[in-house]
Write a protein that holds these residues in place. Structure first.
Motif, PDB file in Angstrom:
ATOM      1  N   UNK A  50       0.800  -1.217   0.000  1.00  0.00           N
ATOM      2  CA  UNK A  50       0.000   0.000   0.000  1.00  0.00           C
ATOM      3  C   UNK A  50       0.833   1.266   0.000  1.00  0.00           C
ATOM      4  N   UNK A  51       2.147   1.101  -0.090  1.00  0.00           N
ATOM      5  CA  UNK A  51       3.017   2.285  -0.093  1.00  0.00           C
ATOM      6  C   UNK A  51       2.808   3.105  -1.371  1.00  0.00           C
TER       7      UNK A  51
ATOM      8  N   UNK B 241      -3.105  -3.859  -1.576  1.00  0.00           N
ATOM      9  CA  UNK B 241      -3.930  -3.176  -0.582  1.00  0.00           C
ATOM     10  C   UNK B 241      -5.000  -2.268  -1.196  1.00  0.00           C
ATOM     11  N   UNK B 242      -4.612  -1.555  -2.240  1.00  0.00           N
ATOM     12  CA  UNK B 242      -5.530  -0.567  -2.796  1.00  0.00           C
ATOM     13  C   UNK B 242      -6.009  -0.899  -4.204  1.00  0.00           C
TER      14      UNK B 242
ATOM     15  N   UNK C 103      -8.103  -6.685  -5.836  1.00  0.00           N
ATOM     16  CA  UNK C 103      -8.302  -7.175  -4.475  1.00  0.00           C
ATOM     17  C   UNK C 103      -9.521  -6.543  -3.810  1.00  0.00           C
ATOM     18  N   UNK C 104      -9.847  -5.333  -4.234  1.00  0.00           N
ATOM     19  CA  UNK C 104     -11.068  -4.724  -3.696  1.00  0.00           C
ATOM     20  C   UNK C 104     -12.291  -5.516  -4.148  1.00  0.00           C
ATOM     21  N   UNK C 105     -12.265  -5.913  -5.430  1.00  0.00           N
ATOM     22  CA  UNK C 105     -13.381  -6.706  -5.957  1.00  0.00           C
ATOM     23  C   UNK C 105     -13.455  -8.052  -5.242  1.00  0.00           C
ATOM     24  N   UNK C 106     -12.291  -8.673  -5.054  1.00  0.00           N
ATOM     25  CA  UNK C 106     -12.262  -9.958  -4.338  1.00  0.00           C
ATOM     26  C   UNK C 106     -12.755  -9.767  -2.907  1.00  0.00           C
TER      27      UNK C 106
END
Lengths: 431, 274
Positions: free
Chosen positions: A258-259, B104-105, B109-112
């Motif tokens: 997330x960096x 993370x962003x 991965x947001x969809x998952x």
């Protein structure tokens, strides 16, 4: 990640794209230098771009204004492969260029760049004013092949506000203090890391070359790679035991993914995601630009308990200039090269970049006084424990294999001892 | 053209660093490569991308073409949407996907996450880096789909009508009519796909770029592909002899593989005249 690697990324960001485009770019700089109007034109092809290139052009303009028989034409060409290819022919397309001290051995051993010894002797050029650790990387088998201008080294940057929050009054000076601080400054929530006490600048891992040096490790011994030197293993062990094993590589990976960009306000250290980070002397300028409100400090990387003689250890990596062997005007190139590393030019250039000067006589110069916390890096550069990894011909392959080993260490695939033993085996075939 | 090819063959038997005269070493470069763990790793990585990525690309390309062949409203628009990624330059596409893959962003991965799944660390976990590259290549299957679509439109309608008269169901119509008609195009796409996959460079180079310099093969060398290691040998380590040997091994391998595919095609490719 090692200092040189960070530097390469910083300077050559995006150059990979150009690289894959192949050597076609060469045609654009194939016009050779020559003589016109009583002045000899020499071509200065440099890898810098943007603001750094502007600073260099200022130096070039000053030189040209002072000259009656040499004209320097500066060309920004940030493509190392093109630079290399241009030096393969009998007739070169440039007369002066830049790279790093790390290439000296590889290039000098192959006759690609000119030894400057003859010029240095002829002009009684004062080499003693250069910082010893920087000039070390410019030497190969006793001869000087490059001259340094801007030097990079690293120290421990820390976030004062985060230190205050957990009640740590002063930054660590020894390894045990450092380990304790990392523990206090690492925060987790629901099994996820929310703040890491110590991290790499752009991912998991750390500057393992510097960590080894702090423990007294030598990466080359008598010109041969010595990755398994006990100090090198101890340095990596410190990070593995106090960060990776404690917090978990998968958790750290997720956290660092997330960096934000290194050179942006989203840099994790500016964002308070990393309480401590080992980073270079350009950070004071970057922080001023990207995170002016950050309450930060910088100290030398801590030393092993009871080994105060290792205090202030730092590894330097100089940005350097050279004359390719196929230069058509080496004598004029030398005149310009001398100017590039003169005090005036060096001051102008390094202040603009917030890089360290390679001359001892500039280490206390007032020109650097306005850059916050820069004095720590200047002092480190002048310290007896400032050193550089010797530039041997095998440097790039060794660095690549060490990079693989670093990665295995960081992922706990191999212990530092096993990973570096593997490099030692591979190093036997470097030739 | 023959000149440089022959010169590179000569270089592959020499120790050559670009700057000094080549020194004849016989088969040393070839022999040392096979005892080099990074060379072996690069072959394994490339084989993974080829063996999994190419069949997946062909299958998906064919499925998409079948879908795009349905006479529905807005068909040209759907076709354009599918083809669009194929014209996005690989550099742009890879940078875009780096963002999508952010553990993370990233959107993926947001969809998952919305599905209750925890997405992996796509670009920093060696297990997931190659699937990530395959996803990027699958995203650009528009070209494959368009070629399949053209082939689908050449299938005579009478054959479908005859099959329908014989009482064939959907699967039987596909297996006995559509697939045989598509096999020549599949052969072509298979050969081109394999050649492209074993030479993959740009996406892997760009995905690993943020981790350092050109000598990087990604986490755990998981993205050190054959051509990337060839590039490193040539331009980072200045081992032109070994790089030339690698190029010749690749050339011979591609030739052999193409011949094998062509040879096997006698068993599964059906031409209209047959």
């Amino acid at each position: 990640m090692s200092g040189p690697t960070q530097l390469s990324r910083r300077r050559f960001i995006g150059s990979g794209v150009a690289t894959t485009a192949g050597l076609g770019l060469l045609s654009s700089c194939s016009k050779s230098s020559g003589s016109s109007g009583g002045k000899t034109t020499i071509r200065f092809s440099y890898l810098w771009t943007g603001e750094e290139a502007k600073a260099l052009e200022t130096v070039i303009a000053k030189f040209n204004a002072s000259q009656s028989y040499i004209v320097v034409k500066g060309v920004s060409n940030p493509d190392q492969q093109a630079q290399l290819a241009a030096m393969t022919g009998s007739k070169g397309s440039f007369d002066v260029s830049d790279n790093f001290g790390t290439v000296t051995g590889a290039w000098a051993s192959k006759g690609v760049i000119k030894s400057l010894d003859e010029y240095i002797k002829k002009d009684n050029f004062d080499i003693d004013d250069f910082v010893p650790s920087a000039i070390t990387q410019c030497r190969y088998q006793g001869q000087i092949y490059q001259l340094p201008i801007a030097v990079n080294n690293s120290a421990l940057l820390y976030n004062k506000d985060l230190f205050d929050k957990v009640g740590i009054a002063k930054p660590p000076t020894t390894m045990s203090e450092w380990a304790e601080a990392i523990g206090k400054l690492t925060k987790t929530s629901g099994g996820q890391i929310t703040q890491l006490g110590l991290g790499g600048t752009s991912g998991a891992g750390i500057d393992y070359r510097l960590m080894g040096a702090v423990y007294g490790g030598q990466w080359y011994t008598d010109g041969k790679p010595s990755p398994t030197d006990q100090g090198n293993i101890d340095g990596a062990d410190f990070y593995v035991n106090n960060v990776i094993k404690k917090y978990g590589v998968k958790q750290i990976d997720r956290f660092v993914s997330g960096f934000g960009d290194y050179q942006s306000p989203q840099n994790p250290f500016y964002q308070g995601k990393l309480a401590m980070v080992i980073d270079g002397e350009w950070q004071p300028a970057f922080i001023k630009q990207f995170a002016p409100k950050l309450n930060w400090g910088v100290v030398p990387v801590p030393y092993p308990d009871g080994q105060q003689d290792q205090a202030n250890t730092n590894l330097v990596n100089p940005g350097t200039f050279f004359i390719p062997s196929n230069s058509q005007h080496p004598d004029q190139a030398w005149e310009f090269l001398k100017y590039l590393v003169s005090k005036d030019a060096m001051r102008t250039f390094t202040v603009a970049l917030s890089n360290l000067p390679a001359r001892k006589s500039l280490l206390g110069d007032q020109a650097y006084a306005d850059i916050p916390n820069f004095d720590v890096f200047l002092k480190l550069l002048g310290d007896k424990n400032a050193s550089s990894i010797p530039s041997e011909p095998s440097f790039s392959q060794y660095t690549s294999d060490l990079g693989t080993a670093d990665d295995q260490i960081t992922r706990l695939v191999k212990t530092p001892a096993a990973a570096y033993a593997q490099v030692a085996t591979a190093a036997k075939s470097y030739g | 053209m023959a000149g440089p090819i022959l010169v590179s063959l000569y270089y592959s038997f020499t120790e050559f660093n670009l700057f000094q005269s080549p020194k004849w070493v016989g088969l040393d470069n070839y022999l040392s490569l096979f005892s080099d763990p990074k060379f072996v790793r690069s072959i394994i990585n490339t084989a993974y991308l080829t063996v999994i990525g190419v069949p997946l690309g062909l299958a998906l390309g064919m499925l998409v073409a079948l879908a795009l062949n349905f006479p529905v409203r807005g068909q040209p628009l759907y076709r354009a949407i599918v083809y669009l990624p194929a014209i996005v330059p690989v550099v742009t596409a890879t940078y875009l996907w780096r963002w999508v893959f952010n553990a993370q962003y990233g959107y993926l991965n947001q969809m998952l996450g919305h599905l209750g799944l925890t997405g992996p660390n796509w670009l920093s976990d060696p297990v997931w880096t190659k699937p990530a590259v395959i996803i990027i290549t699958l995203w650009g299957i528009g070209g494959t789909a368009v070629i399949y679509l053209a082939a689908l439109q050449q299938v005579p309608q009478q054959l479908y009508e005859a099959a329908a008269v014989d009482g064939a169901n959907g699967w039987q119509r596909f297996w006995h009519v559509t697939w045989p008609a598509l096999t020549p195009v599949t052969l072509f796409q298979l050969i081109m796909g394999v050649i492209a996959a074993v030479q993959i460079f740009a996406p892997t180079f760009l995905l690993t770029q943020s981790r350092g310099n050109a000598a990087n093969g990604g986490p755990g060398d998981s993205l050190l592909t054959y051509t990337m290691y060839l590039f490193q040998n040539a331009f980072v380590f200045l081992k032109m002899g070994e790089a030339a040997a690698m190029a010749w091994i690749l050339f011979m391998f591609i030739g052999l593989l193409t011949l094998l595919i062509l040879f096997s095609s006698k068993r599964w490719v059906h031409y209209g005249s047959e």
